[in-house]
Scaffold this active site. Structure first.
Site, PDB file in Angstrom:
ATOM      1  N   LEU A 122      -8.588  -1.467   6.754  1.00 13.03           N
ATOM      2  CA  LEU A 122      -9.844  -1.291   6.062  1.00 13.03           C
ATOM      3  C   LEU A 122     -10.187  -2.903   5.956  1.00 13.03           C
ATOM      4  O   LEU A 122     -10.495  -3.962   6.169  1.00 13.03           O
ATOM      5  CB  LEU A 122      -9.966  -0.768   4.909  1.00 13.03           C
ATOM      6  CG  LEU A 122     -11.956  -0.956   4.433  1.00 13.03           C
ATOM      7  CD1 LEU A 122     -12.517  -0.303   5.460  1.00 13.03           C
ATOM      8  CD2 LEU A 122     -11.325  -0.213   3.224  1.00 13.03           C
ATOM      9  N   TYR A 141       5.569   4.914  13.728  1.00 14.43           N
ATOM     10  CA  TYR A 141       5.688   4.118  11.930  1.00 14.43           C
ATOM     11  C   TYR A 141       6.602   4.783  10.859  1.00 14.43           C
ATOM     12  O   TYR A 141       7.595   4.138  10.128  1.00 14.43           O
ATOM     13  CB  TYR A 141       4.413   3.063  11.920  1.00 14.43           C
ATOM     14  CG  TYR A 141       4.654   2.796  10.934  1.00 14.43           C
ATOM     15  CD1 TYR A 141       5.186   1.610  10.797  1.00 14.43           C
ATOM     16  CD2 TYR A 141       3.981   2.696   9.566  1.00 14.43           C
ATOM     17  CE1 TYR A 141       5.307   0.388   9.771  1.00 14.43           C
ATOM     18  CE2 TYR A 141       3.614   2.565   8.614  1.00 14.43           C
ATOM     19  CZ  TYR A 141       4.976   0.921   8.182  1.00 14.43           C
ATOM     20  OH  TYR A 141       4.803   0.154   6.941  1.00 14.43           O
ATOM     21  N   TYR A 177       4.918   0.949  -0.708  1.00 16.31           N
ATOM     22  CA  TYR A 177       4.145   0.699  -0.745  1.00 16.31           C
ATOM     23  C   TYR A 177       3.140   1.651  -0.553  1.00 16.31           C
ATOM     24  O   TYR A 177       2.805   1.864   0.088  1.00 16.31           O
ATOM     25  CB  TYR A 177       4.092  -1.102   0.014  1.00 16.31           C
ATOM     26  CG  TYR A 177       5.187  -1.667   0.161  1.00 16.31           C
ATOM     27  CD1 TYR A 177       6.071  -1.889  -1.045  1.00 16.31           C
ATOM     28  CD2 TYR A 177       4.865  -2.348   1.080  1.00 16.31           C
ATOM     29  CE1 TYR A 177       6.531  -2.383  -0.492  1.00 16.31           C
ATOM     30  CE2 TYR A 177       5.743  -3.451   1.304  1.00 16.31           C
ATOM     31  CZ  TYR A 177       6.893  -3.750   0.598  1.00 16.31           C
ATOM     32  OH  TYR A 177       7.982  -4.770   0.616  1.00 16.31           O
TER      33      TYR A 177
END
Ligand code: NAD
Ligand code: UFG
Length: 350
Positions: free
Chosen positions: A201, A150, A178
């Protein structure tokens, strides 16, 4: 801003919030998405919140002829490119799918834009391109060494974009890295609606809070951090999308190819996130500390000063607001977008 903006991945978590912000800023919005990880319902609600219509195209970036036809027909002034697959663990399991979707999709997009004359693009990159940091906070000059497919895709796309700009400086590009986006629109009408079991999370906490998961596992309490749990730079999604608008404006005034971290600069541990969420929701989360998750780092925190200085952008919302807005979204939509709509309303988008 009176521009026409093509938003790839526009029905997704960040994309839907960006579509709303763009409509509110007076832009015409074309939202493109193949809905592999999203629902049209998000865009129905975006239009309801904005009191304005956008154009939705259910289209796959891998369908190059259809993509080119859309760009030829709509002639966007700029593109915000969110579309892509984004699960780190899945990218390790099915790397070729990730490379095909994320790289080929982006290449198709860039070629279509090049042919049709659109040269302004904001790209969703990630702090994952940095890999394990040598020091915190991390600034944009830190080495790029992603540790999974990724992150490799994001690093390769960044390079592709820098190369396109070198070959043709009329390309205007912002690469936005980000950190950890969380939260939802304060209306509670749109938010993050992950398919399957979430890895991250905040969405996992949300599923424990709404009873979709029995227990939060805290991955390690022996890191060299104040309370032993992992520290990250969590950023409200509304601040994040404001960063995109600031980037578009910057490219209009100062053309070029620029890279910015988007984060708050403040780190929060897993335990801090849990207790802030418990406070916002007024509930106690079932939790258990387990061993470290493979590949995790102790701390990752942005140095956002370049975006502060050059974009005039700064994250304004704190942890309590992130948790309050997440909880409002979740408590109003415990099963995400599948919740409360009649089946025949789900495809009512124009
Ligand atoms: P998301 O999965 O909600 O949105 C991505 C959208 O892209 C989805 O709606 C999906 O259906 C669409 N899509 C995927 N492949 C496509 C294709 N071939 N053609 C058309 N549409 C396609 O994810 P998000 O959290 O909104 O992330 C948006 C972008 O930001 C992604 O590129 C992601 O990698 C990046 N990013 C996200 C985070 C995060 O924590 N959410 C962090 C850093 C970077
Ligand atoms: N964590 C838990 N339990 C969970 C999930 C996470 O304790 O069930 C911990 C992790 O160990 C870490 C922290 O919570 O310490 C944050 O984990 P996330 O998975 O939410 O975030 P990461 O920073 O590890 O990675 C995420 C995405 C990447 C993205 C990156 C930066 O997985 O795709 O943020 O944006 F690129």
């Amino acid at each position: 801003m009176a521009d026409t903006i093509l938003v790839t991945g526009g029905a997704g978590y960040i994309g839907s919030h960006a579509c709303l912000a763009l409509l509110e800023a007076g832009c015409e919005v074309i939202a493109l998405d193949n809905l592999v990880n999203a629902s049209e319902e998000s865009l129905r609600r975006v239009q309801e919140l904005a009191g304005k219509a956008l154009r939705f195209e259910k289209l796959d970036l891998l369908n190059a002829p259809a993509l080119e036809a859309l760009i030829k027909q709509t002639q966007p002034d700029a593109v915000i490119h969110f579309a892509g697959l984004k699960a780190v663990g899945e990218s390790v399991a099915i790397p070729l799918t990730y490379y095909a979707n994320n790289l080929t999709g982006t290449l198709n997009l860039l070629q279509a834009l090049q042919q049709q004359g659109t040269r302004k693009l904001v790209f969703s990159s990630t702090a994952t391109v940095y890999g394990p940091p040598d020091k915190n906070p991390v600034n944009e000059t830190a080495p790029i060494r992603p540790t999974n497919p990724y992150g490799q895709c994001k690093a390769m796309i960044e390079q592709m974009l820098r190369d396109a700009h070198v070959a043709d400086p009329s390309w205007n590009i912002a690469l936005l890295r980000y950190f950890n986006p969380v939260g939802a629109h304060p209306s509670g009408r749109i938010g993050e609606d992950p398919l399957g079991i979430p890895n991250n999370l905040m969405p996992f906490i949300g599923q424990v809070a709404t009873g979709r998961q029995p227990l939060l596992k805290i991955f390690g309490d022996d890191y060299p951090t104040p309370d032993g749990t992992g520290v990250r730079d969590y950023l409200h999604v509304m601040d994040l999308v404001e960063g995109h608008l600031a980037a578009l404006e910057h490219l209009a005034n100062e053309p070029g190819c620029v890279t910015y971290n988007l984060g708050t600069g403040t780190g929060h541990s897993v335990l801090e996130m849990v207790s802030a969420f418990e406070k916002a929701a007024g509930i106690e989360l079932h939790q258990e500390t387990v061993g470290r998750r493979a590949g995790d780092v102790a701390e990752l925190r942005a140095d956002p000063s370049l975006a502060n200085d050059e974009l005039g952008w700064q994250a304004r919302r704190g942890l309590d607001e992130m948790c309050r807005d997440t909880w409002l979204w979740l408590s109003n939509n415990p099963a995400g977008y599948n919740d409360d709509e009649e089946p025949d309303q789900k495809h009512a988008l124009q």
